[in-house]
Scaffold this motif. Structure first.
Motif, PDB file in Angstrom:
ATOM      1  N   GLY A 159       0.869  -1.154   0.100  1.00  0.00           N
ATOM      2  CA  GLY A 159      -0.016   0.072  -0.160  1.00  0.00           C
ATOM      3  C   GLY A 159       0.778   1.260   0.015  1.00  0.00           C
ATOM      4  N   PRO A 160       0.151   2.500   0.122  1.00  0.00           N
ATOM      5  CA  PRO A 160       0.977   3.792   0.217  1.00  0.00           C
ATOM      6  C   PRO A 160       2.083   3.993   1.127  1.00  0.00           C
ATOM      7  N   GLY A 161       1.888   2.950   2.476  1.00  0.00           N
ATOM      8  CA  GLY A 161       2.895   3.276   3.384  1.00  0.00           C
ATOM      9  C   GLY A 161       4.276   2.620   2.840  1.00  0.00           C
ATOM     10  N   ALA A 162       4.240   1.919   1.797  1.00  0.00           N
ATOM     11  CA  ALA A 162       5.593   1.392   1.282  1.00  0.00           C
ATOM     12  C   ALA A 162       6.665   2.640   1.060  1.00  0.00           C
ATOM     13  N   ILE A 163       6.144   3.945   0.697  1.00  0.00           N
ATOM     14  CA  ILE A 163       7.066   4.999   0.606  1.00  0.00           C
ATOM     15  C   ILE A 163       7.731   5.374   1.902  1.00  0.00           C
ATOM     16  N   ASP A 164       7.028   5.226   3.003  1.00  0.00           N
ATOM     17  CA  ASP A 164       7.644   5.560   4.329  1.00  0.00           C
ATOM     18  C   ASP A 164       8.898   4.786   4.522  1.00  0.00           C
ATOM     19  N   LYS A 165       8.890   3.688   4.284  1.00  0.00           N
ATOM     20  CA  LYS A 165      10.244   2.750   4.474  1.00  0.00           C
ATOM     21  C   LYS A 165      11.325   3.119   3.797  1.00  0.00           C
ATOM     22  N   LEU A 166      11.035   4.277   2.586  1.00  0.00           N
ATOM     23  CA  LEU A 166      12.201   4.593   1.675  1.00  0.00           C
ATOM     24  C   LEU A 166      12.624   6.114   1.980  1.00  0.00           C
ATOM     25  N   LEU A 167      11.609   6.823   2.958  1.00  0.00           N
ATOM     26  CA  LEU A 167      12.017   8.113   3.000  1.00  0.00           C
ATOM     27  C   LEU A 167      12.705   8.286   4.673  1.00  0.00           C
TER      28      LEU A 167
END
Length: 68
Positions: free
Chosen positions: A59-67
């Motif tokens: 889901g959209p939370g995937a980006i939180d792991k990269l930032l």
């Protein structure tokens, strides 16, 4: 002795991005392109396919792991 930059306006090429234009995290819609760019990768068909799979799984939370 005074600081040469105190009270001085920064040069135009050294301007600061306003807070209203900054955003991180998954509070909005996250596209595969966003995920690819956040990972530091190039926008290639392979990387876009990776991002689509990652978004489908996490889901959209995937980006939180990269930032940071």
């Amino acid at each position: 002795m005074t600081n040469p930059q105190s009270g001085a306006n920064p040069p135009p090429d050294d301007s600061v991005t306003p807070d209203s234009l900054l955003h991180t995290g998954s509070e909005g819609e996250v596209s595969p392109e966003d995920l690819v760019l956040a990972s530091g990768r190039d926008l290639t068909p392979e990387n876009l396919a990776w991002a689509q799979r990652k978004l489908a799984e996490e889901g959209p939370g995937a980006i939180d792991k990269l930032l940071p």
